[in-house]
Design a protein around this motif. Structure first.
Motif, mmCIF file in Angstrom:
data_model
loop_
_atom_site.group_PDB
_atom_site.id
_atom_site.type_symbol
_atom_site.label_atom_id
_atom_site.label_comp_id
_atom_site.label_asym_id
_atom_site.label_seq_id
_atom_site.Cartn_x
_atom_site.Cartn_y
_atom_site.Cartn_z
ATOM 1 N N PRO A 192 0.852 -1.226 -0.040
ATOM 2 C CA PRO A 192 -0.062 0.046 -0.010
ATOM 3 C C PRO A 192 0.906 1.344 0.101
ATOM 4 N N ARG A 193 0.148 2.358 -0.364
ATOM 5 C CA ARG A 193 0.949 3.680 -0.482
ATOM 6 C C ARG A 193 0.962 4.222 0.940
ATOM 7 N N GLN A 194 2.219 4.159 1.453
ATOM 8 C CA GLN A 194 2.593 4.609 3.031
ATOM 9 C C GLN A 194 3.338 5.889 2.996
ATOM 10 N N ARG A 195 2.795 6.795 3.847
ATOM 11 C CA ARG A 195 3.334 7.988 4.017
ATOM 12 C C ARG A 195 4.314 7.919 5.396
ATOM 13 N N GLN A 196 5.309 7.886 5.247
ATOM 14 C CA GLN A 196 6.331 8.027 6.205
ATOM 15 C C GLN A 196 7.265 8.981 6.474
ATOM 16 N N SER A 197 6.927 10.008 7.581
ATOM 17 C CA SER A 197 7.623 11.262 7.592
ATOM 18 C C SER A 197 8.858 11.031 8.195
ATOM 19 N N ALA A 198 9.626 11.846 7.876
ATOM 20 C CA ALA A 198 11.084 11.761 8.369
ATOM 21 C C ALA A 198 11.167 12.455 9.575
ATOM 22 N N THR A 199 10.118 13.429 9.997
ATOM 23 C CA THR A 199 10.076 13.984 11.302
ATOM 24 C C THR A 199 8.891 13.949 12.040
ATOM 25 N N VAL A 200 8.917 14.091 13.333
ATOM 26 C CA VAL A 200 7.829 13.933 14.172
ATOM 27 C C VAL A 200 6.922 15.315 13.887
ATOM 28 N N PHE A 201 5.773 14.876 13.827
ATOM 29 C CA PHE A 201 4.712 16.213 13.583
ATOM 30 C C PHE A 201 4.183 16.576 14.944
ATOM 31 N N ASP A 202 4.237 17.965 14.829
ATOM 32 C CA ASP A 202 3.986 18.523 16.046
ATOM 33 C C ASP A 202 3.075 19.864 15.713
ATOM 34 N N THR A 203 1.807 20.045 16.441
ATOM 35 C CA THR A 203 0.802 21.281 15.837
ATOM 36 C C THR A 203 1.453 22.359 16.378
ATOM 37 N N ALA A 204 2.395 22.414 17.003
ATOM 38 C CA ALA A 204 3.287 23.929 17.321
ATOM 39 C C ALA A 204 3.937 24.395 16.174
ATOM 40 N N PHE A 205 4.055 23.244 15.191
ATOM 41 C CA PHE A 205 4.541 24.039 14.030
ATOM 42 C C PHE A 205 3.480 24.026 12.748
ATOM 43 N N LEU A 206 2.209 24.075 13.046
ATOM 44 C CA LEU A 206 1.273 24.610 12.223
ATOM 45 C C LEU A 206 1.133 25.964 12.277
ATOM 46 N N ASN A 207 0.993 26.657 11.019
ATOM 47 C CA ASN A 207 0.771 28.198 11.080
ATOM 48 C C ASN A 207 -0.598 28.283 10.364
ATOM 49 N N LEU A 208 -1.769 28.127 11.164
ATOM 50 C CA LEU A 208 -3.058 28.171 10.442
ATOM 51 C C LEU A 208 -3.565 29.368 10.537
ATOM 52 N N GLY B 121 7.645 20.419 5.622
ATOM 53 C CA GLY B 121 7.943 19.596 4.811
ATOM 54 C C GLY B 121 9.513 19.711 4.144
ATOM 55 N N ASP B 122 9.780 20.971 4.185
ATOM 56 C CA ASP B 122 11.300 21.355 3.807
ATOM 57 C C ASP B 122 12.245 20.758 4.848
ATOM 58 N N PHE B 123 12.148 20.672 6.171
ATOM 59 C CA PHE B 123 12.871 20.301 7.269
ATOM 60 C C PHE B 123 12.982 18.743 7.093
ATOM 61 N N ALA B 124 11.746 18.193 6.694
ATOM 62 C CA ALA B 124 11.870 16.739 6.647
ATOM 63 C C ALA B 124 12.612 16.256 5.329
ATOM 64 N N ASN B 125 12.529 17.098 4.480
ATOM 65 C CA ASN B 125 13.302 16.785 3.431
ATOM 66 C C ASN B 125 14.767 16.679 3.261
ATOM 67 N N VAL B 126 15.494 17.672 4.384
ATOM 68 C CA VAL B 126 16.687 17.706 4.530
ATOM 69 C C VAL B 126 17.092 16.661 5.605
ATOM 70 N N VAL B 127 16.230 16.451 6.447
ATOM 71 C CA VAL B 127 16.618 15.047 7.299
ATOM 72 C C VAL B 127 16.604 14.036 6.866
ATOM 73 N N ARG B 128 15.881 13.610 5.406
ATOM 74 C CA ARG B 128 15.933 12.604 4.780
ATOM 75 C C ARG B 128 17.269 12.356 4.299
ATOM 76 N N GLN B 129 17.794 13.743 3.657
ATOM 77 C CA GLN B 129 18.963 13.711 2.745
ATOM 78 C C GLN B 129 20.249 13.432 3.728
ATOM 79 N N GLY B 130 19.931 13.621 5.108
ATOM 80 C CA GLY B 130 20.950 13.299 5.856
ATOM 81 C C GLY B 130 21.076 11.837 6.130
ATOM 82 N N ARG B 131 20.046 11.411 6.059
ATOM 83 C CA ARG B 131 19.961 9.842 6.517
ATOM 84 C C ARG B 131 20.505 9.017 5.180
ATOM 85 N N LEU B 132 19.926 9.629 3.987
ATOM 86 C CA LEU B 132 20.495 8.940 2.835
ATOM 87 C C LEU B 132 21.798 8.864 2.810
#
Length: 753
Positions: A510-526, A711-722
């Motif tokens: 199945p299509r699985q969305r696996q975020s590289a970072t932990v989601f926190d509502t503190a980082f929502l700018n609604l 999402g930009d922070f998550a991309n950079v975290v994934r780059q470091g892991r790779l």
């Protein structure tokens, strides 16, 4: 004085009939009786004696009733001075029942040598048939059917004498070839002629024959005889239908044998109603209504279990029957080898089963795989799906009566309720929709099928998270483990499930969305005037709502939907435009309808991503189907009783009417300055509280980087892991700047330096 017994006259050439018909085999005697009654009541039939096929068949039918000594005399008389006549070369008749002297050398035709004599002799002894001969034949033949299956069927169902005689006639038509030929060679066509000939053959009043073959008669209601057609000759006018043909072949000797022929063994329920918590209200209603209907013998109580294959409909039906204290009788279906009932005979078996169980207060009838019977071009079940049946049984009135008058409650199971005629759907008292079970139920299914295989709990959780997996696939994985010892059960299950998934859904996982970072509502700018916790509280209280999440990619729209689902204890069902849009006109609208109809609104949240491609402004539409797609989705959103979330990156192109359908429109904006620094501190320094430790140069850079998203922070975290690198503050910042350069902040995509 001694009383002299009256001597029985010996048969002669003019009166050739046996004195004792009881010695003639019952089947041959019955067919001969029907033949003589037809000839006696309709003597004009003998005008067909000029036809050699008719003459040969008539001879073969009469021979068992003619005294053997007379046959010897006939042979001697006809052979004297008789030479073979070449002009009779066409007098051919394929029959094995003719005596040697009447057949040709290869026994494939009426001997040309005696054809003229045979026609003349039959005309002489049958015009007319002596009434005493007919009376004696009827007395010694009796009324009982000669086939055990007909006897058992008539007794168990309570058929009238006329109905039983018609079944006996239909059986003889199929069992005795010369009788079928005789009926065919009469050249009787048209309803009036066939009804008259049938009444004459059976010696039954014409009105009774018409009543017995009426479409509302037991013979037609039980699908034992095919419908009468004006173009049929007498051979096909009364022909066995699929179910009656099966009864004649199986020849059940008693009621139990007849019952076993039309039902298949019902397995012990492997599940209980506790295994279907998502259907608690439905199961409570079905259990009580079916039990009451059986106890009080209420007619026309039918349940319809419908939904995708493998969702547990059959297991649920068995569990319902057990909980209601009812014995389940399941109508037999054909297997891969063709054993059991054919497709066209299944509904007839259902109706017959209803007759056999009538009066009992402890049973329910199961009809599984309705669509299997529906796929036959001649099936009566075509009526259920609003189409014409080649067999003629499937008129709406007939099917309506079937659903309104069944004396024993029934559970029907189908995978294709959408194709069924609404006129029939309205007659199901207890419809139950089977949608994708919630994750908790899927976890229980995985445990039931694979829990004893010593698999890690994490694997069972992984299988439960896949909403596309059905119990049948989990069961197949269990069987695979029993047959293949790879040394790694978890790997065997994963590979087996992946192969099955690829076959059924085109994807091994199945299509699985696996975020590289932990989601926190503190980082929502609604932006929208309402806090996230208040939205969750409102949805928890009402159980319904329509939300539109819009904003740039990576701002947390999907992650927030996951958070809402977890907070509400619901499963998030994610769908994108690619799951819905079809290249065929009209299919997209059907997919939209199915998306909303198949959802468990009480235990799920529907999340539709990239909704802008489905809700484009109708004023910009170039084709009519573009407008109908928007209309369909708008109607479904407005009527949806659950929680619906739509997400888009492009708010400007949405249809104006769509915006009015959403209760809340939440704008997900990029991170503000404080959020950027806090998230940088968490990902680089390990804690948001260390934001004050960020070097001033880097902090200033972050403050100037408008447009950064989680999402930009998550991309950079994934780059470091790779890369296998622990990115320091400067390296992390450079990569964030690289991500920002690709952002479309001015309406133009910048070119990387």
């Amino acid at each position: 004085m001694a009383v002299q017994r009256r001597r029985t006259p010996r048969p002669t050439l003019d009166k050739p009939w046996r004195n004792d018909f009881s010695t003639v085999p019952a089947e041959a005697r019955r067919a001969a009786r029907y033949t003589l009654q037809l000839v006696a009541n309709r003597p004009e039939c003998l005008d067909r004696l000029e036809d050699p096929d008719f003459t040969g068949a008539l001879w073969a039918l009469c021979l068992p009733l003619i005294d053997p000594a007379v046959l010897s005399s006939l042979q001697a008389t006809w052979e004297v001075g008789t030479a073979e006549d070449a002009s009779d070369e066409d007098d051919a008749y394929d029959i094995d029942d003719l005596p040697d002297f009447l057949g040709s050398r290869d026994h494939s035709r009426l001997n040309r040598k005696f054809a003229r004599h045979a026609r003349s002799y039959l005309d002489r002894i049958l015009r007319p048939v002596p009434a005493p001969v007919l009376a004696r034949l009827a007395l010694q033949d009796g009324q009982a059917p000669t086939h055990p299956g007909v006897t058992v069927l008539a007794e168990c169902v309570g058929l009238s004498d006329d109905d039983t005689t018609l079944l006996d006639f239909a059986e003889k038509r199929g069992q005795i070839p010369c009788f079928a030929t005789f009926l065919r060679e009469l050249k009787s066509q048209g309803l009036r002629a066939n009804f008259n000939h049938l009444a004459a053959a059976l010696n039954i009043p014409l009105a009774h024959i018409k009543q017995a073959l009426h479409r509302r008669s037991p013979l037609r209601q039980l699908a034992l005889l095919r419908p009468t057609r004006s173009r049929d000759d007498l051979e096909d006018f009364v022909a066995p239908d699929e179910l009656f043909t099966e009864i004649l072949v199986m020849a059940p000797a008693d009621r139990n044998a007849l019952l076993a022929m039309i039902v298949e063994p019902t397995p012990q329920p492997g599940w209980t109603l506790e295994d279907f918590p998502h259907l608690q209200r439905d199961s409570h209603r079905l259990r009580h209504v079916l039990a009451q209907a059986a106890t009080r013998q209420v007619e026309g109580v039918n349940a319809l279990l419908y939904g995708a294959p493998g969702t547990g409909k059959t297991e649920f039906a068995l569990a319902i029957a057990q909980a209601a204290g009812l014995h389940a009788y399941q109508v037999k279906s054909a297997d891969d080898d063709g054993d059991g009932l054919s497709r066209d005979g299944r509904l007839g078996a259902f109706l017959l089963l209803q007759r056999l169980l009538q009066g009992r207060r402890d049973c329910v009838v199961l009809f599984d795989e309705v669509e299997d019977a529906f796929s036959s071009a001649n099936t009566m079940l075509l009526a259920l799906f609003g189409r014409r049946s080649g067999g003629g049984h499937g008129d709406k009135g007939w099917m309506n009566r079937t659903l309104e008058s069944n004396p024993v409650p029934a559970i029907w199971i189908t995978n294709d309720a959408e194709s069924m005629d609404p006129a029939f759907l309205r007659r199901f008292l207890l419809p139950v929709a089977f949608t994708t079970p919630p994750r908790s139920v899927r976890r229980r299914m995985a445990e039931r099928h694979l829990g004893d295989r010593q698999l890690p709990p994490a694997l069972l959780d992984e299988l439960a998270a896949d909403a596309a997996l059905m119990p049948a696939q989990l069961g197949a994985a269990g069987r695979l483990l029993g047959l293949y010892d790879s040394g790694d059960p978890a790997r065997t299950v994963r590979e087996g499930i992946a192969s099955s998934r690829r076959l059924l859904f085109g994807s091994a996982s199945p299509r699985q969305r696996q975020s590289a970072t932990v989601f926190d509502t503190a980082f929502l700018n609604l932006a929208g005037g309402i806090a996230p916790d208040r939205i969750a509280d409102a949805l928890q209280r009402t159980g319904q709502g329509r939300l539109c999440f819009f904003g740039p990619p990576g701002t947390g729209k999907t992650e927030f939907a996951h958070l809402l689902a977890d907070a509400l204890g619901r499963e998030l069902v994610l769908r994108s435009t690619s799951d819905i849009v079809s290249k065929y006109v009209g299919e997209t609208e059907k997919n939209i309808a199915a998306l909303f109809n198949d959802l468990d609104t009480e235990r799920s949240i529907l999340f539709l991503d990239e909704v802008d491609s489905l809700l484009r402004d109708r004023r910009q539409a170039r084709h009519s189907w573009e407008t109908t797609q928007v209309n369909e989705l708008l109607q479904r959103i407005e009527q949806f009783p659950g929680i619906f979330v739509a997400a888009t990156n492009l708010m400007d192109g949405l249809d104006a009417a769509a915006l009015r359908r959403f209760d809340f429109k939440l704008h997900f904006r990029p991170l503000n300055g404080n959020q950027r620094q806090a998230l940088f501190a968490r990902e680089v320094l390990g804690d948001t509280a260390r934001a004050g430790e960020i070097p001033a140069v880097i902090a200033n850079k972050l403050n100037a980087m408008e447009g950064l998203t989680p999402g930009d922070f998550a991309n950079v975290v994934r780059q470091g892991r790779l890369l296998g690198e622990a990115l320091g503050p400067e390296a992390f910042l450079r990569r964030l700047m690289g991500e920002l350069r690709w952002k479309d902040t001015t309406g133009q995509r910048p070119i990387a330096a």
